[in-house]
Scaffold this motif. Structure first.
Motif, PDB file in Angstrom:
ATOM      1  N   ASP A 240     -15.745 -13.290  -3.480  1.00 37.93           N
ATOM      2  CA  ASP A 240     -15.732 -12.221  -3.821  1.00 37.93           C
ATOM      3  C   ASP A 240     -14.715 -11.568  -3.366  1.00 37.93           C
ATOM      4  OD1 ASP A 240     -18.036  -9.356  -2.519  1.00 37.93           O
ATOM      5  OD2 ASP A 240     -16.157  -9.464  -3.491  1.00 37.93           O
ATOM      6  N   LEU A 241     -13.546 -11.415  -3.138  1.00 39.08           N
ATOM      7  CA  LEU A 241     -12.427 -10.629  -3.567  1.00 39.08           C
ATOM      8  C   LEU A 241     -12.324  -9.510  -2.046  1.00 39.08           C
ATOM      9  CD1 LEU A 241      -9.490 -11.187  -3.344  1.00 39.08           C
ATOM     10  CD2 LEU A 241      -9.215  -9.050  -4.839  1.00 39.08           C
ATOM     11  N   CYS A 242     -13.612  -8.511  -1.978  1.00 39.15           N
ATOM     12  CA  CYS A 242     -13.665  -8.151  -0.914  1.00 39.15           C
ATOM     13  C   CYS A 242     -13.999  -8.876  -0.044  1.00 39.15           C
ATOM     14  CB  CYS A 242     -14.820  -6.555  -1.126  1.00 39.15           C
ATOM     15  SG  CYS A 242     -14.065  -6.336  -2.751  1.00 39.15           S
ATOM     16  N   GLN A 243     -15.060  -9.691  -0.270  1.00 38.40           N
ATOM     17  CA  GLN A 243     -15.997  -9.779   1.082  1.00 38.40           C
ATOM     18  C   GLN A 243     -14.188 -10.991   1.920  1.00 38.40           C
ATOM     19  OE1 GLN A 243     -18.383  -9.808   2.613  1.00 38.40           O
ATOM     20  NE2 GLN A 243     -17.645 -11.333   4.325  1.00 38.40           N
TER      21      GLN A 243
ATOM     22  N   GLU B 209     -15.804 -18.305  -0.760  1.00 39.47           N
ATOM     23  CA  GLU B 209     -16.937 -17.070  -1.221  1.00 39.47           C
ATOM     24  C   GLU B 209     -15.332 -16.885  -2.463  1.00 39.47           C
ATOM     25  OE1 GLU B 209     -17.944 -13.953  -1.795  1.00 39.47           O
ATOM     26  OE2 GLU B 209     -18.497 -15.026   0.542  1.00 39.47           O
TER      27      GLU B 209
ATOM     28  N   GLN C  70       0.441  -1.522  -0.319  1.00 47.02           N
ATOM     29  CA  GLN C  70       0.085   0.093   0.309  1.00 47.02           C
ATOM     30  C   GLN C  70       0.619   1.060  -0.006  1.00 47.02           C
ATOM     31  OE1 GLN C  70      -2.609  -0.506   3.383  1.00 47.02           O
ATOM     32  NE2 GLN C  70      -3.575  -2.813   2.714  1.00 47.02           N
TER      33      GLN C  70
ATOM     34  N   ARG D 224     -11.600 -10.065   2.208  1.00 46.33           N
ATOM     35  CA  ARG D 224     -10.925  -9.462   2.699  1.00 46.33           C
ATOM     36  C   ARG D 224     -11.253  -9.024   4.013  1.00 46.33           C
ATOM     37  NH1 ARG D 224      -8.566  -5.598  -2.227  1.00 46.33           N
ATOM     38  NH2 ARG D 224      -6.971  -6.256  -2.921  1.00 46.33           N
ATOM     39  N   ALA D 225     -12.236  -9.199   4.295  1.00 46.99           N
ATOM     40  CA  ALA D 225     -13.016  -8.760   5.047  1.00 46.99           C
ATOM     41  C   ALA D 225     -13.290  -9.716   6.277  1.00 46.99           C
ATOM     42  CB  ALA D 225     -14.575  -8.287   5.389  1.00 46.99           C
ATOM     43  N   TYR D 226     -12.986 -11.326   5.549  1.00 41.64           N
ATOM     44  CA  TYR D 226     -13.289 -12.041   6.594  1.00 41.64           C
ATOM     45  C   TYR D 226     -11.596 -12.638   6.568  1.00 41.64           C
ATOM     46  CZ  TYR D 226     -17.078 -13.952   5.035  1.00 41.64           C
ATOM     47  OH  TYR D 226     -18.501 -14.194   4.776  1.00 41.64           O
ATOM     48  N   THR D 227     -10.654 -12.312   6.291  1.00 39.28           N
ATOM     49  CA  THR D 227      -9.351 -12.069   6.559  1.00 39.28           C
ATOM     50  C   THR D 227      -8.930 -10.761   7.156  1.00 39.28           C
ATOM     51  OG1 THR D 227      -8.649 -12.551   4.383  1.00 39.28           O
ATOM     52  CG2 THR D 227      -6.742 -11.857   5.555  1.00 39.28           C
ATOM     53  N   GLU D 228      -9.642 -10.294   7.671  1.00 41.09           N
ATOM     54  CA  GLU D 228      -9.410  -9.129   8.999  1.00 41.09           C
ATOM     55  C   GLU D 228      -9.872  -9.731  10.857  1.00 41.09           C
ATOM     56  OE1 GLU D 228      -7.287  -6.432   6.484  1.00 41.09           O
ATOM     57  OE2 GLU D 228      -7.815  -5.724   8.902  1.00 41.09           O
TER      58      GLU D 228
END
Length: 477
Positions: free
Chosen positions: A292-295, A290, A75, A297-301
């Protein structure tokens, strides 16, 4: 004839006096040696424990630094790089202490500063320095230092990678290929460091076990010497024997208390680690299904948050064991914060299918020991989830806090499988397992009762099999 008999009696008496004096010296020497050996062995074991705890800080700092550096490469946020520098300073601080203690003339001030930069507890610093200064030439400790040096070399490589990443980012950025190569390098360094950290802990563990065996053998030999000498000079040594016995009993009680605390730590951590591990398993199941990449990432968080909370909990458990010897530390506690932490630790259970947890905070603050309260609630909530009834349409756990007269009440209620009446009186017994229960170690509720007792409280259970269970804790305000 009479004269010869008198001389013989006098000679025998002289022999007995000399023998008694010799036995007295043996007992005195053995008793002194016992005290000295136990004092230094406890000090050495305490130092070894401090090094193992320091290694956990070293490892955490390195892993956090790697994580922040990875985020920075992805980032480019300067805050991530600053966090990397802050965390990488933990193992670098320990390196500073090692170099100061390894020099021909020990620099105690630099060693102290280094260990404090390594986030070691200030009360442990003197023990860390003493162990290193006095035992650095021992073969087994030399091996540990060698592993430490190799680990520091890898930390320097990680630091250089961070500096290189920062230079490349600030001067124009990195290509995708460069990022991938640097991330691979960081991953390899982190993997090697994990191996070194484990080897360092294993070596210190071997040292501690060897010390324990030698101390045990020394105690046996010296105790036998005391007992044998006391039996041969019973009339002379009774008083000294009683004194030595009292000292030994006190030392044994102290060692048993320490061992009991360690046992509780192992069982409690094992018991409470199962909750976030199961949560992670559930999240992994969600990630696998899953797209959905955004979802994802949410699970990863959520995974990272669960691991972070559990790491904090493990550190708090170390403090919990220490509190057994320092007493209860009461201060103003936020019950809502404690309940929220427990809920977070026990979310996403049962293969990803959530057991709903409700809270009703009628009493938000209490003067008590926050750590013990979290241990109590975490055990009760995780048990409620563990024994939830899958046949019911909705599975839930409710946590309530309120005042009743002059007592603070904490209730944990669930609609799980319940507890049989004949088991309710024994569920707080150590290692007790009800019926054919194979999912428990039989230690969680024992630790709950022990923590409640330490807080001068009471705990009651009401349960109807197949319907619900309620645990009610009453604490002084």
């Amino acid at each position: 004839m009479k004269t010869k008999l008198n001389k013989l009696v006098a000679g025998v008496r002289q022999v007995f006096r000399r023998t008694s004096l010799l036995l007295l010296c043996i007992v005195a020497f053995s008793s002194a040696a016992l005290i000295v050996v136990n004092y230094y062995s406890i000090r050495l074991l305490s130092g070894a424990r401090a090094y193992i705890n320091g290694e956990s800080q070293y490892s955490k700092g390195q892993k956090d630094a790697s994580a922040y550096l990875t985020n920075y490469i992805y980032q480019g946020n300067e805050s991530d790089y600053k966090a990397f520098l802050s965390n990488i300073q933990v193992p670098r601080g320990d390196r500073k202490a090692r170099i100061a203690l390894s020099s021909a003339t020990i620099d105690y001030q630099s060693a102290r500063e280094g260990f404090l930069e390594g986030r070691n507890h200030p009360d442990d610093v003197d023990g860390l320095i003493w162990v290193f200064a006095n035992f650095k030439d021992l073969t087994m400790f030399e091996k540990a230092i060698g592993i430490w040096i190799e680990g520091d070399s890898l930390v320097d490589e990680l630091y250089q990678q961070g500096a290189r990443a920062h230079q490349m980012t600030t001067s124009g950025g990195m290509t995708v290929a460069e990022k991938q190569q640097m991330l691979l390098t960081i991953s390899n360094i982190s993997g090697k460091l994990t191996v070194k950290e484990q080897a360092f802990s294993d070596t210190l563990g071997n040292i501690s076990r060897s010390i324990k065996d030698y101390v045990f053998l020394a105690n046996i030999i010296m105790i036998l010497a005391i007992v044998a000498s006391s039996m041969l000079s019973a009339g002379i040594m009774i008083r000294n024997l009683n004194k030595s016995k009292k000292q030994i009993e006190e030392q044994n009680d102290s060692l048993q208390a320490i061992n009991a605390g360690l046992d509780k730590f192992v069982y409690n951590v094992t018991h409470d680690l199962r909750s976030p591990v199961a949560a992670l398993v559930g999240l992994i199941g969600l990630v696998e299904d899953e797209t959905d990449l955004c979802q994802i990432r949410a699970y990863t968080e959520l995974m990272k948050d669960s691991l972070s909370r559990q790491d904090k909990f493990i550190a708090e458990m170390l403090a919990f064991i220490k509190s057994k010897h320092t007493g209860v530390s009461k201060q103003n506690c936020s019950l809502e914060t404690i309940v929220d932490n427990v809920i977070a630790l026990n979310s996403y259970r049962q293969n990803g299918r959530e057991v709903k947890i409700y809270k009703d905070i009628g009493l938000s603050d209490i003067e008590s020991d926050a750590l013990k309260l979290q241990v109590i609630l975490n055990n009760l909530v995780s048990n409620s989830i563990k024994y939830s009834d899958s046949k019911k349409a909705e599975q839930w756990v409710k946590v309530r806090t309120y005042m009743s007269e002059s007592r603070a009440i904490i209730e944990v209620q669930d609609n799980g499988i319940g507890i049989r009446q004949k088991d309710q009186e024994r569920i707080f017994d150590k290692f007790y397992l009800s019926g054919d229960n194979k999912r428990s170690s039989g230690i969680g509720l024992y630790l709950v009762k022990d923590a409640v007792t330490q807080l001068d409280g009471n705990i009651e259970v009401k349960s109807e099999p197949g319907i619900s269970s309620t645990f009610m804790i009453s604490l002084p305000c």
